[in-house]
Design a protein around this motif. Structure first.
Motif, PDB file in Angstrom:
ATOM      1  N   SER A 127       0.811  -1.259   0.070  1.00 42.26           N
ATOM      2  CA  SER A 127      -0.051   0.019  -0.022  1.00 42.26           C
ATOM      3  C   SER A 127       0.847   1.224  -0.008  1.00 42.26           C
ATOM      4  N   GLU A 128       1.937   1.286   1.006  1.00 48.67           N
ATOM      5  CA  GLU A 128       2.686   2.475   0.855  1.00 48.67           C
ATOM      6  C   GLU A 128       3.705   2.593  -0.411  1.00 48.67           C
ATOM      7  N   ALA A 129       3.930   1.541  -1.037  1.00 46.66           N
ATOM      8  CA  ALA A 129       4.723   1.350  -2.202  1.00 46.66           C
ATOM      9  C   ALA A 129       3.624   2.059  -3.318  1.00 46.66           C
ATOM     10  N   LYS A 130       2.625   1.779  -3.451  1.00 44.52           N
ATOM     11  CA  LYS A 130       1.559   2.186  -4.522  1.00 44.52           C
ATOM     12  C   LYS A 130       1.409   3.771  -4.301  1.00 44.52           C
ATOM     13  N   GLU A 131       1.255   4.086  -3.115  1.00 40.13           N
ATOM     14  CA  GLU A 131       1.185   5.683  -2.755  1.00 40.13           C
ATOM     15  C   GLU A 131       2.404   6.233  -3.373  1.00 40.13           C
ATOM     16  N   MET A 132       3.459   5.743  -2.941  1.00 44.07           N
ATOM     17  CA  MET A 132       4.754   6.444  -3.409  1.00 44.07           C
ATOM     18  C   MET A 132       4.756   6.572  -5.142  1.00 44.07           C
ATOM     19  N   TYR A 133       4.385   5.413  -5.521  1.00 41.84           N
ATOM     20  CA  TYR A 133       4.552   5.510  -6.955  1.00 41.84           C
ATOM     21  C   TYR A 133       3.387   6.373  -7.632  1.00 41.84           C
ATOM     22  N   ASN A 134       2.128   6.321  -7.064  1.00 44.33           N
ATOM     23  CA  ASN A 134       1.179   7.277  -7.570  1.00 44.33           C
ATOM     24  C   ASN A 134       1.724   8.761  -7.487  1.00 44.33           C
ATOM     25  N   ALA A 135       2.285   9.021  -6.448  1.00 45.45           N
ATOM     26  CA  ALA A 135       2.907  10.370  -6.100  1.00 45.45           C
ATOM     27  C   ALA A 135       4.024  10.822  -7.344  1.00 45.45           C
ATOM     28  N   SER A 136       4.933   9.550  -7.401  1.00 44.63           N
ATOM     29  CA  SER A 136       5.858  10.227  -8.450  1.00 44.63           C
ATOM     30  C   SER A 136       5.196  10.365  -9.993  1.00 44.63           C
ATOM     31  N   LEU A 137       3.786   9.714 -10.157  1.00 43.34           N
ATOM     32  CA  LEU A 137       3.206  10.230 -11.585  1.00 43.34           C
ATOM     33  C   LEU A 137       2.707  11.406 -11.559  1.00 43.34           C
ATOM     34  N   ARG A 138       2.281  11.967 -10.293  1.00 42.98           N
ATOM     35  CA  ARG A 138       1.701  13.332 -10.201  1.00 42.98           C
ATOM     36  C   ARG A 138       3.007  14.483 -10.590  1.00 42.98           C
ATOM     37  N   HIS A 139       4.324  13.676 -10.347  1.00 39.11           N
ATOM     38  CA  HIS A 139       5.452  14.702 -10.531  1.00 39.11           C
ATOM     39  C   HIS A 139       6.282  14.347 -11.455  1.00 39.11           C
ATOM     40  N   PRO A 140       5.878  14.100 -12.843  1.00 36.63           N
ATOM     41  CA  PRO A 140       6.579  13.505 -13.967  1.00 36.63           C
ATOM     42  C   PRO A 140       7.844  14.094 -14.329  1.00 36.63           C
ATOM     43  N   ASN A 141       7.960  15.473 -13.835  1.00 34.31           N
ATOM     44  CA  ASN A 141       9.300  16.166 -14.063  1.00 34.31           C
ATOM     45  C   ASN A 141      10.374  15.893 -13.244  1.00 34.31           C
ATOM     46  N   LEU A 142      10.104  15.126 -12.089  1.00 37.82           N
ATOM     47  CA  LEU A 142      10.874  14.693 -11.116  1.00 37.82           C
ATOM     48  C   LEU A 142      11.467  13.227 -11.211  1.00 37.82           C
ATOM     49  N   VAL A 143      12.673  12.876 -10.972  1.00 37.63           N
ATOM     50  CA  VAL A 143      13.132  11.458 -11.335  1.00 37.63           C
ATOM     51  C   VAL A 143      12.853  10.875  -9.976  1.00 37.63           C
ATOM     52  N   THR A 144      12.432   9.677  -9.872  1.00 38.14           N
ATOM     53  CA  THR A 144      12.675   8.870  -8.885  1.00 38.14           C
ATOM     54  C   THR A 144      13.063   7.366  -8.921  1.00 38.14           C
ATOM     55  N   GLU A 204       4.499  -6.203  -4.101  1.00 42.36           N
ATOM     56  CA  GLU A 204       3.148  -6.899  -3.962  1.00 42.36           C
ATOM     57  C   GLU A 204       3.549  -8.426  -3.692  1.00 42.36           C
ATOM     58  N   PHE A 205       4.585  -8.730  -4.254  1.00 40.64           N
ATOM     59  CA  PHE A 205       5.173 -10.285  -4.100  1.00 40.64           C
ATOM     60  C   PHE A 205       5.298 -10.365  -2.402  1.00 40.64           C
ATOM     61  N   THR A 206       6.120  -9.640  -1.852  1.00 42.83           N
ATOM     62  CA  THR A 206       6.642  -9.592  -0.547  1.00 42.83           C
ATOM     63  C   THR A 206       5.387  -9.693   0.452  1.00 42.83           C
ATOM     64  N   GLU A 207       4.420  -8.777   0.053  1.00 40.41           N
ATOM     65  CA  GLU A 207       3.051  -8.802   1.025  1.00 40.41           C
ATOM     66  C   GLU A 207       2.335 -10.095   0.827  1.00 40.41           C
ATOM     67  N   ALA A 208       2.491 -10.655  -0.729  1.00 40.68           N
ATOM     68  CA  ALA A 208       1.681 -11.704  -0.904  1.00 40.68           C
ATOM     69  C   ALA A 208       2.090 -12.992   0.141  1.00 40.68           C
ATOM     70  N   VAL A 209       3.416 -12.738   0.273  1.00 39.91           N
ATOM     71  CA  VAL A 209       4.230 -13.915   1.031  1.00 39.91           C
ATOM     72  C   VAL A 209       3.424 -13.931   2.484  1.00 39.91           C
ATOM     73  N   THR A 210       3.425 -12.719   3.034  1.00 39.71           N
ATOM     74  CA  THR A 210       3.162 -12.412   4.335  1.00 39.71           C
ATOM     75  C   THR A 210       1.650 -12.787   4.501  1.00 39.71           C
ATOM     76  N   ARG A 211       0.744 -12.452   3.463  1.00 39.42           N
ATOM     77  CA  ARG A 211      -0.652 -12.919   3.426  1.00 39.42           C
ATOM     78  C   ARG A 211      -0.701 -14.376   3.457  1.00 39.42           C
ATOM     79  N   SER A 212      -0.086 -14.980   2.589  1.00 39.55           N
ATOM     80  CA  SER A 212      -0.321 -16.450   2.696  1.00 39.55           C
ATOM     81  C   SER A 212       0.185 -17.126   3.816  1.00 39.55           C
ATOM     82  N   ILE A 213       1.285 -16.635   4.587  1.00 37.81           N
ATOM     83  CA  ILE A 213       1.690 -17.378   5.807  1.00 37.81           C
ATOM     84  C   ILE A 213       0.609 -17.203   6.799  1.00 37.81           C
TER      85      ILE A 213
END
Length: 359
Positions: A113-130, A339-348
């Motif tokens: 969830s945090e990763a997606k929020e960060m990615y979406n923020a990067s899309l709102r700032h296309p002039n900035l390198v992430t 997402e893969f990392t979280e899927a592992v935890t959810r499965s555990i």
């Protein structure tokens, strides 16, 4: 006041550092300083004293114990986030809002969830390198392995084996608590799982389903700041079965409690209908066995022009200057491994198979 970015290339890049850990001192600061026109100006660490020590060691002018001093500095164009994952989301979002380019240490975030929020923020700032610091485990072999898979040398991939074993016996209860074993700082990241899975994604793509079992052997660790014993909620042994989008089944074992390992302890085996590819990370060797020549394992020579090396900082600066783009690792790629990392935890936690991508 935001730094000038966008269509205008920056000849002079002034960088602020937040979190001066091992990777930051070994790679990010000296390698940024070695690039013409790049100046590392300010370092924030957990205390001003520790920041000042690193500044003196590496020739940086300004030290602070407050990360906000770095992000709010209008003279800086770019920020390097070298903290543990628990601060990545906050620092990246704040830096982007302040108009700064951002290079953040891996793992990208505490969870998907945090990763997606960060990615979406990067899309709102296309002039900035992430950029996320990539897993460097297989740089030397990546291009060759990708070519072998793409050319069909192995035929249809059937099965993939990944071993990430420390080859050391379990510590006793009461051993020191580190950030990697403390969920408050590492979130859902488990040991070196992400570091080993990321190269596999480069070669064969994503997983589409995950089933995992885990074991926590060292259940109590000593908090080095308070001296108290804390319960450990991050497993130190993982056994994962994953269905890959390419059609193969993957078996991934990650363990810091297995010693006396026979055979290889760190590496990858890709089994196909026409051949098997074996990367032994401990020996730094790549081997290929072809159908009809079982028992005749041949070492694969890696051409010098195919051996990639660590150039994270060069790639970051080149992208800021409009002289290249980020290949390793983009925020979008970071979301996929989180997402893969979280899927592992959810499965555990559920005992069930978890489908990917997450919903």
């Amino acid at each position: 006041m935001a730094a000038k970015t966008g269509a205008q290339a920056l000849d002079k890049i002034r960088v602020g550092i937040i979190g001066a850990g091992g990777n930051t001192k070994l790679h990010h600061i000296p390698k940024l300083q070695a690039i013409p026109g790049v100046e590392v100006v300010k370092i924030a660490n957990r205390s001003e004293e520790s920041a000042a020590k690193v500044c003196k060691e590496l020739g940086v002018a300004q030290a602070t114990g407050n990360w906000q001093d770095v992000i709010s500095d209008p003279s800086l164009n770019a920020i390097v986030v070298g903290t543990w994952p628990y601060l990545h989301r906050t620092l990246v979002l704040e830096a982007l809002q302040a108009g700064k380019h951002v290079l953040t240490e891996a793992r990208l975030a505490m969870n998907a969830s945090e990763a997606k929020e960060m990615y979406n923020a990067s899309l709102r700032h296309p002039n900035l390198v992430t950029q996320v610091v990539p897993s460097p485990l297989t740089f030397e072999f990546d291009a060759t392995i990708q070519a072998i898979v793409k050319q069909g040398t192995l035929g249809e991939l059937l099965y993939i084996e990944v071993r990430a074993l420390s080859n050391s016996f379990a510590e006793k209860d009461g051993a020191p608590l580190s950030w990697r074993t403390d969920q408050r700082y590492s979130g859902l990241n488990i040991g070196v799982l992400g570091i080993f899975f990321e190269p596999l994604q480069r070669w064969v793509g994503d997983a589409v389903a995950v089933q995992a079992r885990a074991k926590t052997v060292v259940r109590l660790r000593e908090d080095q700041e308070t001296g108290e014993l804390r319960s450990v909620h991050i497993p130190d042994h993982l056994d994962i079965l994953a269905d890959m989008a390419i059609g193969a089944q993957a078996h991934i074992v990650v363990s810091s409690v297995i010693g006396g390992v026979p055979g290889f302890s760190k590496g990858y085996v890709l089994y196909g209908k026409e051949g098997t590819l074996f990367l032994d990370l401990a020996a730094k060797k790549l081997y290929l066995t072809k159908k009809g020549a079982e028992g005749q394992r041949e070492e694969v020579a890696i051409p010098e022009d195919k051996k990639e090396v660590w150039r994270v900082e060069e790639e970051f600066v080149a992208a800021i200057r409009k002289q290249g783009s980020i290949r390793r690792t983009t925020f979008e790629q970071g979301v996929r491994y989180m997402e893969f990392t979280e899927a592992v935890t959810r499965s555990i936690q559920s005992g069930c198979t978890v489908k990917l991508p997450l919903v």
